[in-house]
Design an enzyme around this catalytic site. Sequence first.
Site, short mmCIF file in Angstrom:
data_model
loop_
_atom_site.label_atom_id
_atom_site.label_comp_id
_atom_site.label_asym_id
_atom_site.label_seq_id
_atom_site.Cartn_x
_atom_site.Cartn_y
_atom_site.Cartn_z
N ASN A 175 0.63 -4.32 -7.73
CA ASN A 175 1.92 -3.67 -8.03
C ASN A 175 2.78 -4.57 -8.91
O ASN A 175 3.32 -4.13 -9.92
CB ASN A 175 2.68 -3.35 -6.74
CG ASN A 175 1.97 -2.31 -5.91
OD1 ASN A 175 1.77 -1.18 -6.34
ND2 ASN A 175 1.53 -2.69 -4.72
N GLU A 230 3.99 -3.83 -12.68
CA GLU A 230 5.43 -3.76 -12.97
C GLU A 230 5.78 -4.74 -14.10
O GLU A 230 6.61 -4.43 -14.96
CB GLU A 230 6.23 -4.05 -11.70
CG GLU A 230 6.11 -2.91 -10.70
CD GLU A 230 6.39 -3.32 -9.25
OE1 GLU A 230 6.99 -4.38 -9.02
OE2 GLU A 230 5.98 -2.55 -8.35
N ALA A 260 -6.89 -11.93 -1.33
CA ALA A 260 -7.33 -10.57 -1.66
C ALA A 260 -8.02 -10.57 -3.05
O ALA A 260 -8.77 -11.50 -3.36
CB ALA A 260 -6.17 -9.58 -1.59
N HIS A 266 0.85 -1.20 0.00
CA HIS A 266 0.00 0.00 0.00
C HIS A 266 0.88 1.25 0.00
O HIS A 266 0.55 2.26 -0.59
CB HIS A 266 -0.90 0.03 1.24
CG HIS A 266 -2.08 -0.88 1.13
ND1 HIS A 266 -3.38 -0.42 1.18
CD2 HIS A 266 -2.18 -2.21 0.96
CE1 HIS A 266 -4.21 -1.44 1.05
NE2 HIS A 266 -3.51 -2.54 0.93
N TRP A 284 14.40 -9.63 0.20
CA TRP A 284 13.93 -8.57 -0.70
C TRP A 284 14.70 -8.57 -2.01
O TRP A 284 15.92 -8.45 -2.02
CB TRP A 284 14.07 -7.22 0.01
CG TRP A 284 13.32 -6.13 -0.69
CD1 TRP A 284 13.83 -5.22 -1.54
CD2 TRP A 284 11.93 -5.85 -0.59
NE1 TRP A 284 12.84 -4.39 -2.00
CE2 TRP A 284 11.66 -4.75 -1.43
CE3 TRP A 284 10.86 -6.43 0.10
CZ2 TRP A 284 10.39 -4.21 -1.59
CZ3 TRP A 284 9.59 -5.89 -0.05
CH2 TRP A 284 9.36 -4.80 -0.86
N ALA A 285 13.98 -8.67 -3.11
CA ALA A 285 14.63 -8.63 -4.43
C ALA A 285 14.43 -7.25 -5.06
O ALA A 285 13.39 -6.63 -4.84
CB ALA A 285 14.00 -9.69 -5.33
N ASP A 329 -5.38 6.53 1.75
CA ASP A 329 -5.63 5.14 1.36
C ASP A 329 -7.11 4.84 1.60
O ASP A 329 -7.72 5.34 2.56
CB ASP A 329 -4.76 4.20 2.20
CG ASP A 329 -4.76 2.78 1.66
OD1 ASP A 329 -3.71 2.37 1.12
OD2 ASP A 329 -5.79 2.07 1.78
N HIS A 373 1.78 -13.72 -8.18
CA HIS A 373 0.59 -13.97 -7.35
C HIS A 373 -0.52 -12.98 -7.70
O HIS A 373 -1.57 -13.02 -7.09
CB HIS A 373 0.98 -13.84 -5.88
CG HIS A 373 1.34 -12.45 -5.47
ND1 HIS A 373 2.32 -11.70 -6.11
CD2 HIS A 373 0.85 -11.62 -4.51
CE1 HIS A 373 2.41 -10.51 -5.57
NE2 HIS A 373 1.54 -10.44 -4.60
N1 UDP Z 1 8.71 -6.12 -3.96
C1 UDP Z 1 10.06 -5.97 -4.22
N2 UDP Z 1 10.89 -6.97 -3.85
C2 UDP Z 1 10.47 -8.10 -3.24
C3 UDP Z 1 9.10 -8.25 -2.98
C4 UDP Z 1 8.25 -7.24 -3.36
O1 UDP Z 1 10.50 -4.95 -4.78
O2 UDP Z 1 11.27 -8.97 -2.95
C5 UDP Z 1 7.78 -5.04 -4.32
C6 UDP Z 1 7.18 -5.26 -5.69
O3 UDP Z 1 7.99 -4.65 -6.68
C7 UDP Z 1 5.82 -4.59 -5.54
C8 UDP Z 1 5.47 -4.79 -4.08
O4 UDP Z 1 6.69 -5.06 -3.42
O5 UDP Z 1 5.92 -3.22 -5.81
C9 UDP Z 1 4.51 -5.96 -3.84
O6 UDP Z 1 3.23 -5.52 -4.08
P1 UDP Z 1 2.08 -6.43 -4.70
O7 UDP Z 1 0.87 -5.55 -4.84
O8 UDP Z 1 2.53 -7.05 -5.95
O9 UDP Z 1 1.87 -7.62 -3.70
P2 UDP Z 1 1.59 -7.83 -2.12
O10 UDP Z 1 2.88 -7.62 -1.44
O11 UDP Z 1 0.52 -6.86 -1.69
O12 UDP Z 1 1.12 -9.24 -2.05
#
Ligand code: UDP
Length: 486
Positions: free
Chosen positions: A369, A373, A388, A21, A347-348, A125, A365
């Site tokens: 976001n 991307e 969700a 978010h 974290w990637a 939000d 999934h």
């Molecule tokens: N993200 C990232 N690296 C990771 C995991 C997540 O940069 O290892 C970022 C990804 O680029 C995206 C966000 O975290 O912007 C994840 O948001 P998303 O809505 O896809 O999924 P959620 O985390 O809500 O399941």
Amino acid sequence: MESQVDQLKVIFLPFFLAPSHQIPMVDTARLFAMHGVNVTIVNTSANALLFQKSIDRDANSGHQIKTHVLQFPSAQVGLPEGIENFNTATSLKDMVPKLFLGQSLLKKPIEQLFQDMQPDCIVSDLLHPWTVDSAAKLGVPRLVFHVTSCFSFCAETCVEQYKPHLSVNSDTEPFSLPGLPNKIEMTRFQIPDIPDEFNQIMILNKEAERRSYGAIFNSFYELEGAYEELHKINTGIKTWSVGPVSLWVNKDVSDKVERGNKEALKDHEWLNWLNAKASNSVLYVSFGTLTKLSEAQLIELAHGLEASGHQFIWVVRQKDKDQDEGWLEEFEKRVKESNKGLIIRGWAPQLLILEHPAVGGQVTHCGWNSFLEGVTAGLPMITWPIFAEQFYHEKLVTEVLKIGVAVGKKKWNRLSDKETTEVVKREDIEKALKFLMGSGEEAAEMRNRARELGNAARKAVESGGSSQSNFMGLINELKSLKSNRN
Ligand code: UDP
């Protein structure tokens, strides 16, 4: 240069508890500041650290942007210091209620901040419905910030309104969603199964949205314009799609690496690894910030990846303390030696990986976001929704945009439902991977459509593009509202 009296002052209030978010809202706040708006982002201390470097860089380059940091009431709600979102929670069951309580205790100081700052607009939000009254007290517009799609909003509203899922006899019998621009079929298993109390909260959120001045979506017209129009009809408020915001604001490598991540990335193994690969030959596999797959599912996924014969980068969440992942270490060693796969733990740098020329597809999934991307990078996808609104996004990918294929996950499950969760079998994973990365005509068409959509995303945020025009229209409208008030 605008005088201070004319300059717009906007406060952004993210939902603190989920990085997904915060990420798009911080990007959007930075976009406002890039266009001469005086921006304040409200955040809690540990969460603020995830973004502070980009914000400092923007401020140093002359943009008027800052974070207003609040102390999360950790001790008061019984949480360890530094745990301020679901991603860092070590036990969802125990910590989620405490996180919600902590956030609700911050309402008072935030209301006070609104009073002290007297902003010209509050961007909130969706999950803070009370800000509609705060904005009304100040006599300023409240804009609802959506972190998901117009498509899922419309699909969800359709289910609430027409209840088509009640007309079928089983959880697996398909039914159509009436009133949508495309023919969409779902099953009861794919519809979010949320507890009643949360349903009540969602109703409040939507009521507050209808009383708001407008809504901002991190989306673009060429992607789901028909659903943006439907959102306007459903809510009766104005809508601005201004995305993909990340593409617009995260221009340099530091912004991309540090987005949502406080640690500077020291390890560039992934980059060296990708640089040595042919174009479009690698799949990126990730499940976002919240999902933790069960061990049984991780094992099936590992087998599916290996059996497909395709190369991959797989992001695996940090393991729980009591988890034995000896098999995963062996797998990692094996695929590293064969140069077939790379595992990233934690974290990637997702934005950078997705835009690398060697990456040719994404297993996702379907978090909004990650989906956006992937679209921005022009990638076809394998959809693997968990919870969700992710099953709605699967439909958007496979049936509306036709840029991907479903892995075959059948049932929506709660995040904490690990034990009862359905396991997607290795054969199904292998089949989907071979299809998407293979040389078949259907997959080639998907890749072409995905590439075109990526081009459309870039055009949307360029001068004269749909999102760019929407955004400038929004800024002008806020300015004229301000001058009318004055
Ligand atoms: N993200 C990232 N690296 C990771 C995991 C997540 O940069 O290892 C970022 C990804 O680029 C995206 C966000 O975290 O912007 C994840 O948001 P998303 O809505 O896809 O999924 P959620 O985390 O809500 O399941």
